[in-house]
Design an enzyme around this catalytic site. Structure first.
Site, short mmCIF file in Angstrom:
data_model
loop_
_atom_site.label_atom_id
_atom_site.label_comp_id
_atom_site.label_asym_id
_atom_site.label_seq_id
_atom_site.Cartn_x
_atom_site.Cartn_y
_atom_site.Cartn_z
N CYS A 1 -0.92 -4.10 0.85
CA CYS A 1 -2.05 -4.01 1.77
C CYS A 1 -2.79 -2.68 1.72
CB CYS A 1 -1.60 -4.28 3.21
SG CYS A 1 -0.98 -5.95 3.47
N HIS B 1 -8.47 -9.19 7.33
CA HIS B 1 -7.79 -8.25 6.43
C HIS B 1 -7.80 -8.81 5.01
CE1 HIS B 1 -4.78 -5.83 4.57
NE2 HIS B 1 -3.70 -6.41 5.06
N CYS C 1 -0.12 0.04 6.96
CA CYS C 1 1.26 -0.35 6.67
C CYS C 1 1.27 -1.15 5.38
CB CYS C 1 1.86 -1.15 7.82
SG CYS C 1 0.97 -2.66 8.25
#
Length: 402
Positions: free
Chosen positions: A91, A358, A388
């Protein structure tokens, strides 16, 4: 060491990551090329002076496979001398791509580079790439593997965040995102997406649900109960964290990040190349850092990466004016604010991924651009962007306006 400056940031709007979403018909290659074209056209770039393009992509398979960065360079009609590389730090890939582009400049090996990312989650779903961590029983057993949703619920359980706490944060994310769009705070950096006939497909973040309330969220079932209870991942988490008697499943679709499509690009270069091209630097990359963290709880890495980046910059938490932390799950942000003692009015002030989505490989570059735009709007100086990361990591970048 040479300073690296941000000269421009662009992003596409985020489309719902499913069939019927506004960007579902757009290939990831075209999304990436859209961001690269916007960076070129907005700055009247002679692309032969761009040394490299670094793009994050979390599922580099199928349409996103091979080296999407190099082919996107060609698709965007950049000079053929411009190289491209695809990288994957889950991510944080988009932010890591900007850090790598910046490192090229800081080391003196590049004068002008582009970092960014792309993800078409409607066309290349999550987990398409496979990988031993989740699929090899020996590796999964050795590392106490659990899916991210279980990790998020573990954070909430271990540190005492209730479902009401998470839902209240989610509602505020929606409210802040609506206020930001209503106030044209994102307009400066949005590159609308068009189809092959030049017809505009999307110029706003499609995923948003500004009508969200605590009452509407209360009607949603927890998303990860089956994974935890029927597939046995709760037992794995408790084995790794025996102080937790049982996992409370409190995350759901409304307080977790949305699945979307999108791309972003950040133009980074030296002071000298900016002067040569007549570009005005907007911010300096002050420091960046990545770090590993415990992989079962997985999502606590942002505080460690932020502390590492702050130490490298000779700064403290209170030296930062604004923070952006990807809203992968509400508990991630609540824990980060508690660990670093950050007030909510200094972090994610325009909402985040809970409201807007996202797009895995692109998000890090997106939030860096959002952070810079907001620093300029408020006439503030320093910002920190962080995410994260799967398998227990965190990445953070500190910028300072010039």
């Amino acid at each position: 060491m040479t300073d690296a400056y941000i000269y421009d940031t662009v992003r596409t709007p985020r489309g719902k990551g499913r069939k019927g979403g506004a960007l579902n018909e757009v290939t990831p290659m075209r999304l990436a090329a859209t961001a690269l074209e916007a960076i070129r056209d907005r700055n009247d770039l002679d692309t032969s002076l761009v040394d490299d393009v670094v793009l994050g992509c979390v599922e580099p398979v199928g349409e996103q496979g091979s080296d999407i960065a190099r082919v996107a360079v060609l698709e965007a009609d950049y000079d053929q001398s411009v190289s491209g590389v695809q990288i994957n730090r889950f991510c944080a890939s988009g932010l890591e791509a900007v850090n790598m582009a910046s490192a090229q400049v800081m080391s003196g090996q590049s004068d002008l580079s582009i970092g960014g990312g792309v993800e078409s989650m409607s066309r290349v779903p999550m987990m398409s790439g496979g990988g031993a961590w989740a699929t090899d029983p020996q590796v999964a057993f050795h590392t106490y593997f659990v899916p991210q949703g279980i990790s998020a619920d573990l954070i909430a359980t271990k540190y005492g965040y209730s479902r009401d706490d998470l839902d209240a944060y989610a509602v505020e994310s929606q409210n802040r995102a609506k206020a930001a769009w209503d106030g044209d705070r994102f307009a400066k950096s949005i590159a609308p997406v068009h189809d092959m006939n030049g017809i505009k497909l999307l110029d706003n973040d499609e995923y948003m649900r500004p009508e969200t309330t605590m009452q509407s969220l209360a009607s949603l079932d927890p998303a990860f109960t089956m994974q935890g209870e029927q597939f046995g991942f709760d037992a794995v988490a408790v084995q790794r964290y025996p102080e937790v008697e049982r996992i409370k499943h409190v995350h759901h679709a409304g307080n977790s990040s949305g699945i979307v499509d999108g791309a972003a690009a950040v133009l980074v270069g030296s002071k000298e190349i900016g002067e040569k091209l007549g570009l005005k630097p907007r911010a300096r990359i002050k420091s960046f850092a990545s770090t590993g963290s415990e992989p079962t709880i997985m999502l606590t890495g942002p505080s460690y990466a932020s502390e590492k980046a702050l130490k490298k910059a000779g700064m403290t938490v209170n030296d930062i004016d604004l923070y952006e932390l990807n809203e992968a799950f509400a508990a991630v942000v609540l824990r980060y604010m508690d660990v670093l003692d950050i007030d909510h009015d200094r972090i994610n002030v325009n909402g985040g991924a809970i409201a807007m989505g996202h797009p895995l490989g692109a998000t890090g570059a997106m939030i860096l651009g959002i952070l810079l735009d907001e620093l300029e709007r408020r006439d503030q100086q320093t910002g920190l962007a962080t995410l994260c990361v799967g398998a227990g990591m965190g990445t953070a970048t500190i910028i300072e306006r010039v």
